[in-house]
Motif scaffolding. Structure first.
Motif, mmCIF file in Angstrom:
data_model
loop_
_atom_site.group_PDB
_atom_site.id
_atom_site.type_symbol
_atom_site.label_atom_id
_atom_site.label_comp_id
_atom_site.label_asym_id
_atom_site.label_seq_id
_atom_site.Cartn_x
_atom_site.Cartn_y
_atom_site.Cartn_z
ATOM 1 N N LEU A 131 -7.179 7.621 -6.135
ATOM 2 C CA LEU A 131 -6.194 8.684 -6.218
ATOM 3 C C LEU A 131 -6.047 9.341 -5.210
ATOM 4 O O LEU A 131 -4.250 9.446 -4.446
ATOM 5 C CB LEU A 131 -6.059 9.485 -7.167
ATOM 6 N N CYS A 132 -6.882 10.584 -4.835
ATOM 7 C CA CYS A 132 -7.178 10.883 -3.761
ATOM 8 C C CYS A 132 -6.669 10.710 -2.598
ATOM 9 O O CYS A 132 -6.389 11.099 -1.572
ATOM 10 C CB CYS A 132 -8.354 11.376 -3.649
ATOM 11 N N LEU B 294 -5.209 7.244 -1.761
ATOM 12 C CA LEU B 294 -3.785 6.996 -1.289
ATOM 13 C C LEU B 294 -3.236 8.226 -1.042
ATOM 14 O O LEU B 294 -2.234 8.433 -0.639
ATOM 15 C CB LEU B 294 -3.508 6.364 -2.813
ATOM 16 N N THR B 295 -3.444 9.382 -2.211
ATOM 17 C CA THR B 295 -2.362 10.307 -1.670
ATOM 18 C C THR B 295 -2.243 11.187 -0.635
ATOM 19 O O THR B 295 -1.601 11.877 0.238
ATOM 20 C CB THR B 295 -2.852 11.349 -3.043
ATOM 21 N N THR C 14 0.476 14.055 -13.644
ATOM 22 C CA THR C 14 -0.474 14.630 -15.172
ATOM 23 C C THR C 14 0.426 16.272 -15.081
ATOM 24 O O THR C 14 -0.011 16.641 -15.784
ATOM 25 C CB THR C 14 -1.845 14.935 -13.984
ATOM 26 N N LEU C 15 0.097 16.798 -13.236
ATOM 27 C CA LEU C 15 0.267 18.491 -14.005
ATOM 28 C C LEU C 15 1.651 18.791 -14.389
ATOM 29 O O LEU C 15 1.208 19.543 -15.007
ATOM 30 C CB LEU C 15 0.446 18.835 -12.639
ATOM 31 N N ALA D 100 0.429 6.785 -6.593
ATOM 32 C CA ALA D 100 -0.466 7.794 -6.605
ATOM 33 C C ALA D 100 -0.346 8.952 -7.008
ATOM 34 O O ALA D 100 -0.780 10.019 -7.759
ATOM 35 C CB ALA D 100 -1.959 7.867 -5.392
ATOM 36 N N ALA D 101 0.587 9.557 -5.557
ATOM 37 C CA ALA D 101 0.731 11.280 -5.472
ATOM 38 C C ALA D 101 1.874 11.061 -6.969
ATOM 39 O O ALA D 101 2.189 12.155 -7.640
ATOM 40 C CB ALA D 101 2.462 10.978 -4.989
ATOM 41 N N ILE E 273 -9.453 16.791 -8.119
ATOM 42 C CA ILE E 273 -8.687 15.363 -7.862
ATOM 43 C C ILE E 273 -7.995 16.740 -6.304
ATOM 44 O O ILE E 273 -7.888 16.242 -5.324
ATOM 45 C CB ILE E 273 -7.519 15.261 -8.593
ATOM 46 N N ILE F 133 -3.721 10.041 2.506
ATOM 47 C CA ILE F 133 -3.168 8.842 3.648
ATOM 48 C C ILE F 133 -2.026 9.446 3.665
ATOM 49 O O ILE F 133 -1.332 10.343 4.400
ATOM 50 C CB ILE F 133 -3.352 7.856 3.028
ATOM 51 N N TYR F 134 -1.501 9.235 2.228
ATOM 52 C CA TYR F 134 0.087 9.678 2.272
ATOM 53 C C TYR F 134 1.095 10.576 3.040
ATOM 54 O O TYR F 134 1.428 10.846 3.327
ATOM 55 C CB TYR F 134 0.577 8.941 1.105
ATOM 56 N N ILE G 232 0.525 18.365 -18.021
ATOM 57 C CA ILE G 232 -0.419 19.183 -18.748
ATOM 58 C C ILE G 232 0.744 20.154 -18.789
ATOM 59 O O ILE G 232 0.919 20.949 -20.363
ATOM 60 C CB ILE G 232 -1.016 19.446 -17.796
ATOM 61 N N LEU H 70 1.564 1.623 -3.370
ATOM 62 C CA LEU H 70 0.523 2.201 -4.311
ATOM 63 C C LEU H 70 0.222 3.772 -3.761
ATOM 64 O O LEU H 70 0.145 4.531 -5.271
ATOM 65 C CB LEU H 70 -0.667 1.411 -3.968
ATOM 66 N N MET H 71 0.107 4.093 -2.818
ATOM 67 C CA MET H 71 0.417 5.617 -1.633
ATOM 68 C C MET H 71 1.075 6.403 -3.106
ATOM 69 O O MET H 71 1.504 7.642 -3.323
ATOM 70 C CB MET H 71 0.861 5.666 -1.043
ATOM 71 N N ARG H 72 2.823 6.058 -3.245
ATOM 72 C CA ARG H 72 3.949 6.537 -3.676
ATOM 73 C C ARG H 72 3.437 6.742 -5.173
ATOM 74 O O ARG H 72 3.175 7.714 -5.573
ATOM 75 C CB ARG H 72 5.008 6.207 -3.585
ATOM 76 N N PHE I 108 0.487 -1.107 -0.271
ATOM 77 C CA PHE I 108 0.075 -0.027 0.257
ATOM 78 C C PHE I 108 0.583 0.993 0.333
ATOM 79 O O PHE I 108 1.222 2.384 -0.853
ATOM 80 C CB PHE I 108 -1.225 -0.195 1.285
ATOM 81 N N ILE J 247 -0.135 11.827 -9.877
ATOM 82 C CA ILE J 247 -1.040 13.176 -10.054
ATOM 83 C C ILE J 247 0.138 14.830 -10.157
ATOM 84 O O ILE J 247 -0.001 14.846 -11.011
ATOM 85 C CB ILE J 247 -1.440 13.753 -8.215
ATOM 86 N N ILE K 233 -8.504 16.101 -2.003
ATOM 87 C CA ILE K 233 -7.129 16.324 -0.902
ATOM 88 C C ILE K 233 -7.644 17.082 -0.346
ATOM 89 O O ILE K 233 -7.068 16.401 0.880
ATOM 90 C CB ILE K 233 -5.901 16.271 -2.347
ATOM 91 N N LEU L 242 -2.279 22.558 -9.381
ATOM 92 C CA LEU L 242 -3.189 21.658 -10.169
ATOM 93 C C LEU L 242 -4.743 22.507 -9.524
ATOM 94 O O LEU L 242 -5.818 22.821 -10.708
ATOM 95 C CB LEU L 242 -3.664 19.948 -9.794
ATOM 96 N N ILE M 249 -9.491 14.531 -12.802
ATOM 97 C CA ILE M 249 -7.547 15.188 -12.860
ATOM 98 C C ILE M 249 -8.620 16.393 -11.834
ATOM 99 O O ILE M 249 -7.942 17.134 -11.256
ATOM 100 C CB ILE M 249 -6.894 15.386 -14.251
#
Lengths: 283, 298
Positions: free
Chosen positions: B86-87, B89-90, A27-28, A20-21, B162, B92-93, A31, A16-18, A13, A24, B166, B113, B159
């Motif tokens: 995604l939100c 997990l992030t 993606t920014l 996800a961050a 997000i 929590i992280y 863009i 997984l968290m890393r 997990f 995100i 978060i 963002l 996106i």
């Protein structure tokens, strides 16, 4: 054995968290990168110093000066208007009004206002313009966009003002100052950084808003000379010109997107610098 | 004797009270105005027809909005499916694992963002997402599409919401007392077990509030979706179908709405529907969040 399983689960997990961050942030960056890649080749001196030539954004020559100026005027005007409206409200609910129920009701109103989509503001504004027989104009745009950003300013500044310790109020009252004097000379001064940050965020919101200006500000190839003329804005310059199948016109759209992105990035950089710099001097 | 500055102070108090009430009433004014403007269409075509019929022929006086409502539902659901994991997990992280220094690096990215305008997301969608769906994703499923479809709209929207989700989630996690975590850890639970069995359980209402807030943001998003969703009046049956969400309907047709009878009223009805849903969702999530805050203070 069991120990091992929980360790693996934890690791899984965490990864997984890393991930996800990273997705995100990635993606920014993607863009921003793709806007730059598309926008840079389209940039030129003419692009930012000329208005489009050849009629209603279909001409192959000229630049997007009309949209740049229109957007800056619109954003500056609406931020100014929204600030004038919001500061008295913030002062009232924090300094004057000691009934928390009323203050919280006002806060809820602005939270709801924050959530209302800008297209609804646009439609709302349009019905008024039809009623008064107004044409699309810079002024109409400024009024409607100021409604869109009003809750942004109120809620951000309110959070800052709420953080001010009651000791500061008491010290001011003990010196014999009235609530008005306390607000003007202590509270506003103390929250100046917060106000400035809120203004920057609001300015960014205003300059990026497309749905509300679509109805109210209109679009034109020329630079607005009065508040009662229609004005072009960057978001609409992007939106209208991107859908035209002429490469020179889409280039203008990409250049507009690049300029808008740069403005937004500068604003957020400035806001960050401000917060970091002046937070040190707070009481 | 009353001092001049005290009179000034009292006068200001009254003026500010009236001013605050007036401005706070804008929400209600907008609602009333939209309701009033959509009366003609509600009277001539029944509510039932407006919401549950997909017969959209403004020239013939048919204003069934099912296609638009379905389009909005599709893109919103896809956005939530993408954004929520995604939100979560992030968030929590960021609130449980990460060191403050890393937080200082990641937070600005989320702020930026949040600040990126809707149109820019739209441009990015056209440059990257639409071709990607057309040439990479759709062929995987043996579908041919232009790429301008519900999926593209949903991804962009996901996106866009997000940052909102978060930031609310992180605030919610902050309100969970450290003692709870310590109790769980001292019983021998690992950090993840603590999060899964204690923190997430405690934070559940707050997490739901965050998602509701994200959904209400997604519902009203106009420009970005408008640019990538294809704008075809139909009830989408797969993620590769084009759609025509409600905000898009309003934005695309404001020009001709005065030339067709009842059209303006129909668009105002669409705006009213959006307004009501968004306000309801907002109030709901604010109530949950303020309850959490109150519990924390008690």
């Amino acid at each position: 054995m069991n120990m091992k399983k929980t360790k693996i689960e934890e690791l899984f997990f965490k990864t997984l968290m890393r991930l996800a961050a990273i997705i995100i942030i990635g993606t920014l960056l993607l863009i921003i990168y793709s806007i730059f890649i598309k926008g840079l080749p389209a940039m030129s001196w003419e692009m930012i110093t000329q208005t489009p030539k050849g009629g209603y954004y279909l001409g192959k020559e000229g630049g997007i000066l009309n949209a740049i100026i229109g957007s800056l005027l619109l954003a500056a005007g609406s931020t100014f208007l929204a600030t004038i409206i919001s500061l008295p409200i913030i002062i009232y609910i924090n300094v004057y009004c000691r009934k928390t129920l009323f203050s919280n009701a006002v806060r809820l109103c602005f939270d709801i206002m924050w959530g209302i989509p800008s297209i609804v503001y646009g439609a709302f504004g349009f019905t008024f313009m039809v009623f008064f027989g107004m044409k699309t104009s810079l002024l109409a745009g400024i009024i409607i966009v100021s409604l869109v950003i009003l809750p942004v300013i109120v809620r951000i500044v309110d959070e800052v003002v709420r953080m001010i310790s009651s000791g500061l109020y008491e010290a001011s009252y003990a010196l014999g100052a009235t609530r008005l004097q306390t607000s003007m000379k202590v509270i506003l001064k103390q929250s100046a950084t917060g106000i400035l940050t809120a203004l920057l965020v609001a300015f960014g919101r205003a300059i990026g808003d497309a749905a509300a200006v679509l109805f109210t500000t209109g679009y034109t190839d020329s630079i607005p000379t009065s508040l009662f003329h229609a004005a072009a804005t960057l978001p609409l310059a992007i939106f209208f010109q991107l859908s035209v199948p002429i490469p020179e016109v889409t280039a203008r759209a990409y250049a507009s997107a690049l300029i808008l992105t740069i403005i937004i990035l500068l604003i957020s950089l400035l806001a960050r610098v401000l917060t970091n710099k002046y937070n040190k001097f707070k009481v | 004797m009353l001092n001049g500055r005290i009179i000034k102070d009292r006068l200001t108090s009254k003026i500010l009270l009236i001013f605050t009430i007036l401005i706070s009433l804008i929400v209600i004014i907008i609602g009333v105005e939209l309701f009033y403007k959509s009366q003609p269409i509600i009277k001539s075509n029944s509510l039932q027809e407006l919401i549950f019929s997909k017969d959209w022929h403004p020239l013939k006086g048919h204003f069934g909005m099912l296609s638009f409502i379905a389009g909005t539902a599709w893109v919103t659901i896809i956005a939530v499916i993408i954004a929520v994991p995604l939100c979560l997990l992030t968030a929590i992280y960021l609130s449980e694992y990460v060191h403050k220094r890393v937080l200082k690096i990641i937070n600005p990215f989320i702020d930026i963002l949040a600040g990126i305008p809707s149109v820019i997301f739209g441009v990015w969608g056209i440059i990257i997402i639409v071709p990607f769906i057309r040439f990479n994703i759709a062929p995987l499923f043996g579908v041919s599409t232009t790429g301008y479809n519900v999926l593209a709209g949903g991804i962009i929207l996901g996106i866009m919401i997000i940052p909102v989700i978060i930031s609310v989630m992180v605030e919610v996690f902050k309100t969970i007392p450290v003692e709870l975590r310590e109790a769980s850890l001292s019983l021998g639970a690992t950090k993840w077990q603590t999060i899964k069995l204690v923190v997430l359980k405690k934070a559940k209402p707050g997490i739901i509030a965050a998602i509701v807030l994200g959904v209400s943001r997604a519902l009203g998003e106009t420009m970005a979706v408008l640019m990538v969703v294809g704008n075809m009046v139909q009830v989408p049956t797969s993620v590769f179908d084009s759609a025509y969400p409600l905000p898009t309907l309003i934005a695309n047709n404001y020009g001709e709405m005065l030339s067709i009878p009842m059209y303006d009223s129909a668009l105002m009805f669409a705006a009213l529907v959006l307004f009501i849903i968004v306000v309801l969702f907002n109030v709901l999530s604010r109530i949950i969040l303020s309850r959490i805050e109150r519990k924390l203070r008690a």
